[in-house]
Write an enzyme that holds these catalytic residues in place. Structure first.
Site, PDB file in Angstrom:
ATOM      1  CG  HIS A 111      -1.880   1.053   1.348  1.00 52.23           C
ATOM      2  ND1 HIS A 111      -1.563   2.340   1.709  1.00 52.23           N
ATOM      3  CD2 HIS A 111      -3.212   1.048   1.118  1.00 52.23           C
ATOM      4  CE1 HIS A 111      -2.662   3.072   1.683  1.00 52.23           C
ATOM      5  NE2 HIS A 111      -3.676   2.315   1.330  1.00 52.23           N
TER       6      HIS A 111
ATOM      7  CG  ASP B  41       0.184  -0.943   6.571  1.00 50.81           C
ATOM      8  OD1 ASP B  41      -0.808  -0.898   7.336  1.00 50.81           O
ATOM      9  OD2 ASP B  41       0.168  -0.520   5.403  1.00 50.81           O
TER      10      ASP B  41
ATOM     11  CB  CYS C 242      -3.742   3.749  -1.700  1.00 54.32           C
ATOM     12  SG  CYS C 242      -4.893   5.095  -1.548  1.00 54.32           S
TER      13      CYS C 242
END
Ligand code: PMP
Length: 446
Positions: free
Chosen positions: A130, A204, A372
């Site tokens: 991402h 993440d 994204c």
């Protein structure tokens, strides 16, 4: 066609636990064809609705809302205590070590940018991340090294290991669960690989944390970033949780009040973390909300959550894969664990049209775009946009079936309404709530 992990779960009903109740679960939305229908929110991966428990905690807190770390009044004392209590609850939820720091930030993007400002060496990451776990490292120039994801998880882990063995790095930064395919890399293996080569590991957790319990201490993960708005706490806060030393040594993320020990006109002595990176008035409502979400989710039976979501994911995948011309996207071949995110394309129809059609004619909310994650979509779909359906606490079999039936109808007969060149319904007679005056059509993060 690669195969992902299929559960044997048989439960497809909504979670009935009171702590799983969501604000707006019975929201009705208008259709272009007239009338309204219960909103089937299958866009949870973008932003999740608030848990009722979160909204209740915020309502309980708001009468005390006041300045944090700054006032002598009773409400200020409550607000300061609520903020620090929230920090502690959030840390406990993710199994933070006693000496870890919980930095309250805006969201995952903010958290990873903060970490990028503190990392004292090279960073290794995958090429399919991402943007939040890609661009902050890109900003480090030749200190960032991208490893190309291979066709299987095992080969990808081997490639990461080879890169770390070739040249040491300070940090391995990986996405916990893909926001495009839902796939999860084995965290324990990644931790072992990173630590074996002297690197720390940052996850993440934007997509992973709302679906899987992560325990930093038990797993050995050094840093975890996640967002409140994806964890049923949409009040503007996120966190970076992890090792204190790099953050204590880093320049303050923002310069300003609250982050200092002392200031003269031409010199500042900065405070240690967490204050060091939290200049300005803290988002105490966001922190309280995020902590309330952590507490509610921690009290939900984990196995029930997983069965619920795995059952719905299998139902969705099964229905979509049975349709001619519908293709689901996966990165890795073989059995790969995944969260409730399914991205697909429909032959002959743009992703924009499919998503608008599902909303306009079926009251189903999904997302279209490149999520994204442009390099990943370049890999999986020649850079073209796709449609993503994502599941969470409030998702039901009915939501999934409405999406699947909608796509089946589209494949068989095309849309019933008319759409413009950008895939938007034309005309679009659906009214917005009276207090909303702009249509707000935008392409952020497409
Ligand atoms: N990482 C992943 C995997 C995501 O899905 C997202 C949000 N789409 C982010 C990071 C960024 O999250 P935020 O917008 O809350 O900063």
């Amino acid at each position: 066609m690669p195969t992902t992990h299929r559960s044997t779960a048989t439960t497809h009903t909504a979670l009935t636990h009171p702590l799983a109740a969501l604000v707006g679960a019975d929201q009705h939305v208008p259709l272009v064809t007239g009338g309204t229908v219960r909103y089937a929110n299958l866009d949870i991966a973008a932003s999740a609705p608030a848990l009722q428990a979160v909204a209740d905690r915020v309502a309980e807190f708001l009468p005390y809302y006041s300045s944090v770390h700054r006032g002598a009044g009773y409400a200020s004392a409550v607000s300061t205590a609520a903020y620090e209590t929230a920090r502690r609850s959030i840390g406990a939820f993710v199994g933070a070590r006693a000496d870890d720091v919980v930095q309250v930030v805006r969201h995952t993007t903010d958290a990873l940018n903060l970490l990028a400002s503190a990392v004292p060496g090279d960073v290794v990451h995958l090429d399919v991340e991402h943007h939040a776990n890609l661009l902050p490292w890109q900003g480090l120039g030749d200190r960032a090294r991208a490893v190309t994801a291979r066709e299987t998880v095992a080969l990808t882990l081997a490639a990461v290991e080879a890169e770390l063995a070739r040249t040491p790095a300070a940090l391995l930064a990986v996405t916990g669960a893909s926001n495009v395919t839902g796939e999860i890399l084995p965290l324990a293996d990644l931790v072992e690989i990173a630590h074996r080569h002297g690197a720390r590991i940052a996850i993440d957790g934007a997509q992973l944390v709302p679906h899987h319990r992560v325990h930093l201490e038990r797993l050995g993960v050094d840093y975890l970033a996640f967002s409140g708005h994806k964890l049923y706490a949409p009040y503007g806060a996120g966190v970076l949780v992890g090792r204190r030393d790099w953050l204590d040594a880093a320049p303050p993320y923002l310069a300003g009040g609250g982050a200092v020990r002392s200031v003269t006109v031409d010199h500042t002595t900065w405070a240690p973390v967490p204050a060091r990176h939290e200049a300005g008035t803290p988002n105490v409502v966001g922190a309280v909300a995020l902590a309330a979400a952590c507490e509610a989710i921690a009290a939900l039976p984990d196995s029930e959550l997983r069965l619920h979501e795995e059952g719905l994911r299998d139902r969705l995948l099964g229905a979509l894969e049975a349709l001619d011309g519908v293709r689901t996207l996966q990165l890795w071949r073989g059995e790969v664990e995944a969260i409730g995110v399914v991205t697909f394309t429909v032959d002959g129809h743009s992703a924009e049209l499919v998503a608008q059609y599902l909303s306009a004619e079926h009251g189903v909310g999904v997302r279209d775009g490149r999520f994204c994650a442009h390099p990943l979509l370049a890999r999986l779909n020649d850079g073209r946009t796709a449609v993503r359906a994502s599941l969470g606490l409030g998702s039901t079999a009915d939501d999934v079936d409405r999406l699947a039936c909608g796509i089946a109808e589209l494949v068989a007969h095309g849309p019933a309404w008319t759409y413009d060149g950008e895939g938007r319904p034309s005309p679009d007679p659906r009214p917005l709530p009276a207090w909303v005056t702009e249509t707000g059509a935008g392409t952020a993060c497409a």
